[in-house]
Design an enzyme around this catalytic site. Structure first.
Site, PDB file in Angstrom:
ATOM      1  N   ASP A  26       2.050   7.316  85.215  1.00 37.71           N
ATOM      2  CA  ASP A  26       1.802   6.253  84.238  1.00 37.71           C
ATOM      3  C   ASP A  26       0.663   6.657  83.302  1.00 37.71           C
ATOM      4  O   ASP A  26      -0.263   7.358  83.716  1.00 37.71           O
ATOM      5  CB  ASP A  26       1.444   4.960  84.992  1.00 37.71           C
ATOM      6  CG  ASP A  26       1.596   3.728  84.115  1.00 37.71           C
ATOM      7  OD1 ASP A  26       2.073   3.861  82.960  1.00 37.71           O
ATOM      8  OD2 ASP A  26       1.235   2.633  84.573  1.00 37.71           O
ATOM      9  N   ASN A  74      13.276   0.873  82.399  1.00 36.11           N
ATOM     10  CA  ASN A  74      12.830   1.588  81.188  1.00 36.11           C
ATOM     11  C   ASN A  74      13.825   1.492  80.028  1.00 36.11           C
ATOM     12  O   ASN A  74      13.478   1.783  78.882  1.00 36.11           O
ATOM     13  CB  ASN A  74      12.530   3.066  81.492  1.00 36.11           C
ATOM     14  CG  ASN A  74      11.221   3.286  82.217  1.00 36.11           C
ATOM     15  OD1 ASN A  74      11.041   4.271  82.936  1.00 36.11           O
ATOM     16  ND2 ASN A  74      10.265   2.371  82.048  1.00 36.11           N
TER      17      ASN A  74
HETATM   18  C1  FPP Z   1       4.837   6.033  81.922  1.00 31.18           C
HETATM   19  O1  FPP Z   1       3.963   6.116  80.853  1.00 31.18           O
HETATM   20  C2  FPP Z   1       5.752   7.106  81.894  1.00 31.18           C
HETATM   21  C3  FPP Z   1       7.111   6.993  81.781  1.00 31.18           C
HETATM   22  C4  FPP Z   1       7.847   5.721  81.709  1.00 31.18           C
HETATM   23  C5  FPP Z   1       7.954   8.141  81.689  1.00 31.18           C
HETATM   24  C6  FPP Z   1       7.546   9.255  82.580  1.00 31.18           C
HETATM   25  C7  FPP Z   1       8.222  10.416  82.072  1.00 31.18           C
HETATM   26  C8  FPP Z   1       7.687  11.624  81.885  1.00 31.18           C
HETATM   27  C9  FPP Z   1       6.352  12.057  82.275  1.00 31.18           C
HETATM   28  C10 FPP Z   1       8.538  12.632  81.262  1.00 31.18           C
HETATM   29  C11 FPP Z   1       9.742  12.999  82.064  1.00 31.18           C
HETATM   30  C12 FPP Z   1       9.397  13.727  83.305  1.00 31.18           C
HETATM   31  C13 FPP Z   1      10.119  14.736  83.781  1.00 31.18           C
HETATM   32  C14 FPP Z   1       9.803  15.274  85.102  1.00 31.18           C
HETATM   33  C15 FPP Z   1      11.190  15.324  83.005  1.00 31.18           C
HETATM   34  P1  FPP Z   1       3.932   4.914  79.807  1.00 31.18           P
HETATM   35  O2  FPP Z   1       4.744   5.316  78.643  1.00 31.18           O
HETATM   36  O3  FPP Z   1       4.364   3.659  80.473  1.00 31.18           O
HETATM   37  O4  FPP Z   1       2.419   4.896  79.483  1.00 31.18           O
HETATM   38  P2  FPP Z   1       1.568   3.612  78.995  1.00 31.18           P
HETATM   39  O5  FPP Z   1       1.594   2.615  80.142  1.00 31.18           O
HETATM   40  O6  FPP Z   1       0.222   4.190  78.765  1.00 31.18           O
HETATM   41  O7  FPP Z   1       2.225   3.105  77.756  1.00 31.18           O
END
Ligand code: FPP
Length: 246
Positions: A26, A74
């Site tokens: 996150d 998501n």
């Molecule tokens: C949360 O950060 C992250 C996600 C919903 C996506 C996680 C995906 C990746 C790291 C890329 C894909 C991974 C692989 C292994 C291919 P957020 O966007 O919710 O962050 P925020 O809460 O700060 O907005």
């Protein structure tokens, strides 16, 4: 393996190293925002962090590493962000899995990934097949994954067998349900880490987390690396796990 039969029960000593570490990655968006960059820049850096942590897991003796890459919730994000995330995932599967292959990483997917674009599903299936004989670390990517959907799917499968007369309703116990989860062939997580300071499970491995140690760290996911994982394992080692015993 059933959770009730989980190993390392109440030795009275500190916990042995975790076999399975699961991470809620996150903070990509906040990482980007702080740098006045678009959210995709945070996700890109997040993939780099995922690769580094997957390599580090093997070095640190972790058998299974599960990363929550895309949840069933998501899809609620703006279409262009969903599309960016799918693009990053496609790139990861096409290019980065080969490199992880050299580090002895076996790829496994949990979640309803078969509903993604057919060519992406093919790429995933091929990558899973190509890495199937690797034994150093299992990298589990949770993709279109949600615990509630996973448990409902297991319940449906049990009900279908009861209806067909091949399963006695009284034979339904925790082990029977667990055998129908995506994770039936891997040990339950010993340690679940969430980055970015949020303290929630967000529909991640809720059944499997029954006896997991939970760790919430302030580091934003793109900044998380081998040293952070090593530090988390040190903190874990000092915890005493009792699995409901004394
Ligand atoms: C949360 O950060 C992250 C996600 C919903 C996506 C996680 C995906 C990746 C790291 C890329 C894909 C991974 C692989 C292994 C291919 P957020 O966007 O919710 O962050 P925020 O809460 O700060 O907005």
């Amino acid at each position: 393996m059933t959770l009730a039969a989980a190993p390392n029960i109440a030795s009275g000593q500190g916990a042995p190293p975790p076999r399975h570490v699961a991470i809620i990655m996150d903070g990509n968006g906040r990482w980007a925002k702080r740098r006045l960059l678009p959210r995709i820049a945070g996700h890109k850096k997040g993939v780099e962090a995922a690769k580094a942590v997957a390599r580090a897991a093997g070095d640190l003796g972790v058998e299974v590493l599960t990363l929550y890459a895309f949840s069933t919730e998501n899809w609620r994000r703006p279409a262009d962000e969903v599309s960016d995330l799918m693009g990053l995932l496609r790139h990861f599967i096409e290019h980065d899995v080969k490199e992880l292959q050299q580090h002895g990483v076996r790829l496994k997917i949990i979640g309803d990934y078969q509903t993604l674009q057919p060519d992406l599903v093919d790429l995933i299936d091929r990558a899973v097949e190509d890495t199937a004989s690797n034994t150093r670390t299992t990298l589990v990517i949770a993709l279109n994954y949600g615990s509630q959907a996973e448990i409902a799917r297991a319940a449906q499968s049990l009900a279908a067998d009861v209806r067909q007369g091949i399963l006695d309703v009284n034979a339904i116990d925790a082990a029977a349900l667990e055998a129908r989860l995506y994770t039936a062939d891997i040990p339950p997580p010993d340690l679940i880490i969430r980055t970015s300071g949020e303290q929630r499970l967000s529909n991640f491995l809720m059944w499997q987390a029954a006896y997991a140690e939970l760790m919430f760290v302030d580091t934003l996911w793109p900044d998380f690396g081998k040293s952070h994982l090593a530090e988390a394992l040190n903190v874990y080692a000092a915890r005493e796990r009792r699995f409901g015993g004394l």
